[in-house]
Enzyme design. Sequence first.
Site, mmCIF file in Angstrom:
data_model
loop_
_atom_site.group_PDB
_atom_site.id
_atom_site.type_symbol
_atom_site.label_atom_id
_atom_site.label_comp_id
_atom_site.label_asym_id
_atom_site.label_seq_id
_atom_site.Cartn_x
_atom_site.Cartn_y
_atom_site.Cartn_z
ATOM 1 N N ASP A 221 55.040 0.552 12.177
ATOM 2 C CA ASP A 221 54.587 1.097 13.463
ATOM 3 C C ASP A 221 54.023 2.505 13.242
ATOM 4 O OD1 ASP A 221 54.249 1.526 16.153
ATOM 5 O OD2 ASP A 221 56.376 1.552 16.665
ATOM 6 N N LYS B 263 62.881 2.558 2.231
ATOM 7 C CA LYS B 263 63.681 3.785 2.041
ATOM 8 C C LYS B 263 64.905 3.365 1.234
ATOM 9 C CE LYS B 263 64.364 8.174 2.939
ATOM 10 N NZ LYS B 263 63.591 9.221 2.266
ATOM 11 N N ASP C 273 58.657 8.248 3.188
ATOM 12 C CA ASP C 273 58.208 9.647 3.333
ATOM 13 C C ASP C 273 57.059 9.939 2.384
ATOM 14 O OD1 ASP C 273 60.203 9.084 1.505
ATOM 15 O OD2 ASP C 273 61.209 11.006 1.651
ATOM 16 N N ASP D 99 49.725 3.723 12.651
ATOM 17 C CA ASP D 99 49.064 4.700 13.522
ATOM 18 C C ASP D 99 48.472 5.840 12.697
ATOM 19 O OD1 ASP D 99 49.590 3.365 15.861
ATOM 20 O OD2 ASP D 99 50.397 5.116 16.896
ATOM 21 N N TYR E 292 64.015 -2.551 15.811
ATOM 22 C CA TYR E 292 63.573 -2.758 17.196
ATOM 23 C C TYR E 292 64.251 -3.971 17.826
ATOM 24 C CZ TYR E 292 59.795 0.600 16.228
ATOM 25 O OH TYR E 292 59.082 1.716 15.891
#
Length: 360
Positions: free
Chosen positions: A251, A195, A227, A255, A143
């Site tokens: 992020d 990852k 994942d 959620d 980001y």
Amino acid sequence: MNYNITVIKGDGIGPEIVTEAMKVLEAVGRKYDHTFNFTECLAGGAAIDATGEPLPAETVAAAKSSDAVLLGAVGGPKWDHLPGEKRPEQGALLGLRKELGLYANLRPAMMFDQLADASPLKQEIIGEGLDILIVRELTGGIYFGEKGYRETVDPDMGETAYDVEQYSVKEIRRIAKVAFDMAMKRNKKVTSVDKANVLQSSKLWRRTVADVAKEYPEVELDNLYVDNAAMQLVRNPRQFDVIVTSNMFGDILSDEASQITGSIGMLPSASLADGNFGMYEPIHGSAPDIAGTGTANPIATILSAAMMLRYTFGLKEEADDIENAVNQFLAAGYRTPDLCGNAPEAKSTVETGDLIASFI
Ligand code: NAD
């Protein structure tokens, strides 16, 4: 004791829910003989309307000179036409995180026993309830990395866009330390999510987290690919205690984790800087669809105030008191409209604040 809090009520339901959190803090102040000095400042859409800027310099200065920030939520359709950094969310929220050095985002995903029915997961998966803490790196990664557009050499490819995921050892170490410190106060387990089978930045992440783990021999460290972590959160969420991860993975996973607990109106968050400074806010947005109706659930904001007492002010007993008051509210059968399908007997925003304050 005296505590100085910058209050940013924001837009939509922000002013309604923050007012109730302040009411509960006042009740705590009376009981424990603390004084909370509130300085109200503008940010977001309200600031754009008043000053033309989503994050006025006075707000940043006030926040920097206070002990903590209590924030409602910012944004709404009125300001959606504005360009990127002029918008309430990007201008105010990313600006505050950057200006205040808030690099650690703490998002507890807890389930209240009385609300177990609200979870989309089956009872046998939830079991005795959930209590996960997600620690998300907040000021680095993709980001904030280099980004842009470029024309490729191959004319068939057309325009190309890129965003760079980049982490330094320093950034990884400091967020890992937050996670391990939290785990020491909880169930002593950290799951680091990356990852590393594909990304160089994740390989450095995994190696650095393992290094930090050596300083915490009592804490068990697990590594998961993102994942798999997304899958495990719905398959067996009770395996988690503290999850630490990068900005973008955090992020998304936070959620997902909040959704499995059932209600967006119940979950608080903290964004911490070095030292004890922090900004505290509910995880939800400004809910413009219900603003002004008196139906907003203020509990996420009230629990954010409890996190402020715990993490910035070190007032554990007082923080427990607020959480117990919320439990009492639910145990007594009270519900806000979002928790009971808008049943007529639901308590309004103000009634909910009054009742929770009365249980302090
Ligand atoms: P939202 O979280 O505001 O609302 C999603 C849904 O949940 C709506 O139906 C809303 O009524 C409901 N809801 C949210 N909080 C509630 C509460 N406390 N009590 C009862 N119901 C509640 O998300 P959105 O609709 O996607 O966004 C609305 C605005 O908020 C947008 O402008 C968005 O950019 C902004 N936003 C701000 C923040 C922030 O300030 N941190 C975070 C997310 C979204």
